[in-house]
Motif scaffolding. Structure first.
Motif, mmCIF file in Angstrom:
data_model
loop_
_atom_site.group_PDB
_atom_site.id
_atom_site.type_symbol
_atom_site.label_atom_id
_atom_site.label_comp_id
_atom_site.label_asym_id
_atom_site.label_seq_id
_atom_site.Cartn_x
_atom_site.Cartn_y
_atom_site.Cartn_z
ATOM 1 N N PRO A 8 0.812 -1.139 0.068
ATOM 2 C CA PRO A 8 -0.068 0.043 0.036
ATOM 3 C C PRO A 8 0.984 1.275 0.065
ATOM 4 O O PRO A 8 0.436 2.366 -0.329
ATOM 5 C CB PRO A 8 -0.806 -0.105 1.172
ATOM 6 N N ASN A 9 1.832 1.479 0.672
ATOM 7 C CA ASN A 9 3.021 2.386 0.521
ATOM 8 C C ASN A 9 3.342 2.540 -0.834
ATOM 9 O O ASN A 9 3.506 3.825 -1.352
ATOM 10 C CB ASN A 9 4.088 2.178 1.513
ATOM 11 N N LEU A 10 3.736 1.606 -1.521
ATOM 12 C CA LEU A 10 4.125 1.791 -2.978
ATOM 13 C C LEU A 10 3.032 2.298 -3.945
ATOM 14 O O LEU A 10 3.008 3.161 -4.670
ATOM 15 C CB LEU A 10 4.621 0.529 -3.436
ATOM 16 N N GLU A 29 8.581 8.337 -1.713
ATOM 17 C CA GLU A 29 8.241 8.993 -2.940
ATOM 18 C C GLU A 29 9.347 9.279 -3.804
ATOM 19 O O GLU A 29 9.319 9.234 -5.303
ATOM 20 C CB GLU A 29 7.454 10.246 -2.669
ATOM 21 N N THR A 30 10.795 9.657 -3.326
ATOM 22 C CA THR A 30 11.770 10.002 -3.876
ATOM 23 C C THR A 30 12.414 8.614 -4.660
ATOM 24 O O THR A 30 12.738 8.724 -5.828
ATOM 25 C CB THR A 30 13.011 10.623 -3.069
ATOM 26 N N GLU A 31 12.392 7.570 -3.896
ATOM 27 C CA GLU A 31 12.463 6.255 -4.711
ATOM 28 C C GLU A 31 11.768 5.780 -5.871
ATOM 29 O O GLU A 31 12.352 5.391 -6.659
ATOM 30 C CB GLU A 31 12.718 5.226 -3.430
ATOM 31 N N PHE A 65 3.197 5.863 -5.993
ATOM 32 C CA PHE A 65 2.937 5.872 -7.488
ATOM 33 C C PHE A 65 1.828 6.523 -7.945
ATOM 34 O O PHE A 65 1.806 7.343 -8.942
ATOM 35 C CB PHE A 65 2.929 4.330 -7.874
ATOM 36 N N LEU A 66 0.932 6.503 -7.192
ATOM 37 C CA LEU A 66 -0.356 7.431 -7.460
ATOM 38 C C LEU A 66 -0.145 8.926 -7.418
ATOM 39 O O LEU A 66 -0.777 9.765 -7.996
ATOM 40 C CB LEU A 66 -1.619 7.162 -6.434
ATOM 41 N N LYS A 67 0.812 9.378 -6.452
ATOM 42 C CA LYS A 67 1.525 10.738 -6.528
ATOM 43 C C LYS A 67 2.201 11.136 -7.606
ATOM 44 O O LYS A 67 2.005 12.596 -7.954
ATOM 45 C CB LYS A 67 2.246 11.115 -5.233
ATOM 46 N N LEU A 68 2.851 10.431 -8.266
ATOM 47 C CA LEU A 68 3.787 10.746 -9.349
ATOM 48 C C LEU A 68 3.207 11.103 -10.866
ATOM 49 O O LEU A 68 2.478 10.118 -11.236
ATOM 50 C CB LEU A 68 4.823 9.517 -9.396
ATOM 51 N N ARG A 87 4.468 11.277 -13.457
ATOM 52 C CA ARG A 87 5.080 10.415 -14.646
ATOM 53 C C ARG A 87 4.636 8.973 -14.361
ATOM 54 O O ARG A 87 5.449 8.328 -15.180
ATOM 55 C CB ARG A 87 6.583 10.908 -14.787
ATOM 56 N N ALA A 88 3.841 8.657 -13.564
ATOM 57 C CA ALA A 88 3.604 7.395 -13.450
ATOM 58 C C ALA A 88 2.208 7.017 -13.522
ATOM 59 O O ALA A 88 1.502 7.931 -12.954
ATOM 60 C CB ALA A 88 4.218 6.700 -12.232
ATOM 61 N N ARG A 89 1.725 6.026 -13.894
ATOM 62 C CA ARG A 89 0.357 5.552 -14.078
ATOM 63 C C ARG A 89 0.018 4.029 -13.384
ATOM 64 O O ARG A 89 0.706 3.146 -13.897
ATOM 65 C CB ARG A 89 -0.244 5.493 -15.243
ATOM 66 N N LEU A 90 -0.619 4.100 -12.200
ATOM 67 C CA LEU A 90 -0.851 2.758 -11.572
ATOM 68 C C LEU A 90 -1.642 1.924 -12.346
ATOM 69 O O LEU A 90 -2.925 2.183 -12.174
ATOM 70 C CB LEU A 90 -1.119 2.886 -10.309
ATOM 71 N N ALA A 91 -1.232 0.720 -13.068
ATOM 72 C CA ALA A 91 -2.077 0.131 -13.987
ATOM 73 C C ALA A 91 -3.027 -0.909 -13.285
ATOM 74 O O ALA A 91 -3.977 -1.273 -13.752
ATOM 75 C CB ALA A 91 -1.277 -0.239 -15.334
ATOM 76 N N LEU A 92 -2.228 -1.501 -12.390
ATOM 77 C CA LEU A 92 -2.891 -2.765 -11.903
ATOM 78 C C LEU A 92 -2.289 -2.828 -10.564
ATOM 79 O O LEU A 92 -1.007 -2.871 -10.343
ATOM 80 C CB LEU A 92 -2.721 -3.943 -12.829
ATOM 81 N N CYS A 93 -2.985 -3.619 -9.600
ATOM 82 C CA CYS A 93 -2.440 -4.049 -8.307
ATOM 83 C C CYS A 93 -2.691 -5.707 -8.062
ATOM 84 O O CYS A 93 -3.773 -5.894 -8.322
ATOM 85 C CB CYS A 93 -3.182 -3.252 -6.901
#
Length: 338
Positions: free
Chosen positions: A15-17, A291-293, A21-24, A26-32
């Motif tokens: 859940p932390n990841l 988040e930086t990672e 990723f939802l914050k970024l 330049r990223a799109r969270l496609a699937l969990c």
């Protein structure tokens, strides 16, 4: 275009990841993905609209998913990361990279052959306090580093697949290698199993680094309180990094023992004098290290430049862990690190 990312393993750390990723942008969270439907139900309640599946095959077979963040149990890291790399995915895997050196080496080689990013979740290398401490050392503010000691203990989160050293130690070992800019030469470890036979709940690790720098790490998940503290003692100054102290995680002490040389012709030996000056608490950036990672992972995919905690970084830490584990089996005998 945003990088399409899937998260494999949505229990304790997943859940932390997901959140980061939802914050970024330049990223799109496609699937969990998680094998436990109840875990995925919690994810959907916390993050409405996130797509979920219990089938890892949907992650591997989907060509639109470019990258996978793996937060499964440590014993599965090698197999899961290997399958993702073979499927052409970029991979961020939580620590440790693998549970033995040969598996870690195989992942590094596979990522290189496939032209994929392989990154390890050594989150504390992205911590603002650790980075400032690194700057102090590199710029000579501490003078020569004499020794470092660290305590990472708490009560709970007991694992049955790895011992306390493999669970907690990757953080401290990665920080030490990062700060000192070198691998330890040899390691000695002693520990005891109280809760589960053959799984050490507490481990004390001693490491020898080049230039005579000593380090000691105390690791335990069987302790009355949570402590995450590292002290670096230098020739000119000393630093305490306390990750639990939200107001002052880093303190620079202008303290040292000065050796005074007698004047020419004077009778006597060297004299030692205590120098005690100010304590500096630096102002630090408050961005969450994870988040930086995650941002470094996405940027690495987009730019083709290696992330800070790449596969080689993870391999170095696994080498230290493996040597320390050999020392545990040999009742503390020193083990060289290749």
């Amino acid at each position: 275009m945003p990088v399409n990312v899937a998260v494999l393993g949505c229990g304790y750390w997943g859940p932390n990841l997901i959140r980061n990723f939802l914050k970024l942008p330049r990223a799109r969270l496609a699937l969990c993905c998680d094998l436990n439907p109840a875990t995925l139900e919690k994810v959907r309640r916390q993050y409405p609209g996130v797509e979920t599946t219990t089938d890892p095959g949907q992650v591997l077979a989907n060509p639109a998913i470019e990258a996978v963040a793996i937060a499964t149990p440590a014993r599965t890291h090698f197999e899961v990361a290997r399958e993702c790399l073979l499927a052409g995915k970029h991979v961020l895997v939580e620590k440790p990279l693998a549970l033995n050196v040969s598996h870690a080496e195989e992942l590094v080689c596979l990522a290189r052959e496939r032209g994929r990013v392989l990154m390890v979740g050594h989150t504390f290398e992205y911590n603002a306090a650790v980075r400032r401490l690194k700057r102090y050392i590199d710029e000579g503010d501490l003078g020569r580093v004499y020794y470092v000691y660290s305590t990472r203990v708490n009560l709970g989160q007991v694992r049955d697949d790895v011992n306390a050293m493999w669970n907690l130690g990757p953080h401290d070992f990665s920080i030490l290698i990062y700060l000192l800019g070198a691998m330890p030469l040899r390691v000695s470890a002693r520990g005891s199993s109280f809760l589960q036979a053959g799984i050490e709940d507490v481990v004390f690790v001693d490491l020898e680094f080049p230039d005579g720098v000593m380090a000691h790490v105390h690791l335990s998940w069987l302790d009355p309180s949570k402590v995450r503290r590292m002290t670096v003692v230098g020739e000119e100054k000393m630093v305490v990094y306390d990750d639990v102290d939200n107001e002052a995680p880093l303190k620079l002490y202008d303290k040292a023992i000065t050796r005074l040389v007698p004047p020419d012709g004077a009778f006597g030996e060297f004299h030692l004098r205590l120098r005690a000056g100010d304590i500096l608490i630096p102002r630090l950036e408050l961005r969450e290290p994870l988040e930086t990672e995650c941002a470094d992972f996405v940027e690495s995919i987009a730019s083709g430049t290696p992330p800070q905690t790449d596969g080689e970084n993870g391999l170095r830490v696994v080498k230290v862990l493996a040597a320390a584990q050999a020392s545990l089996h040999a009742q503390g005998a020193w083990q060289a690190i290749e």
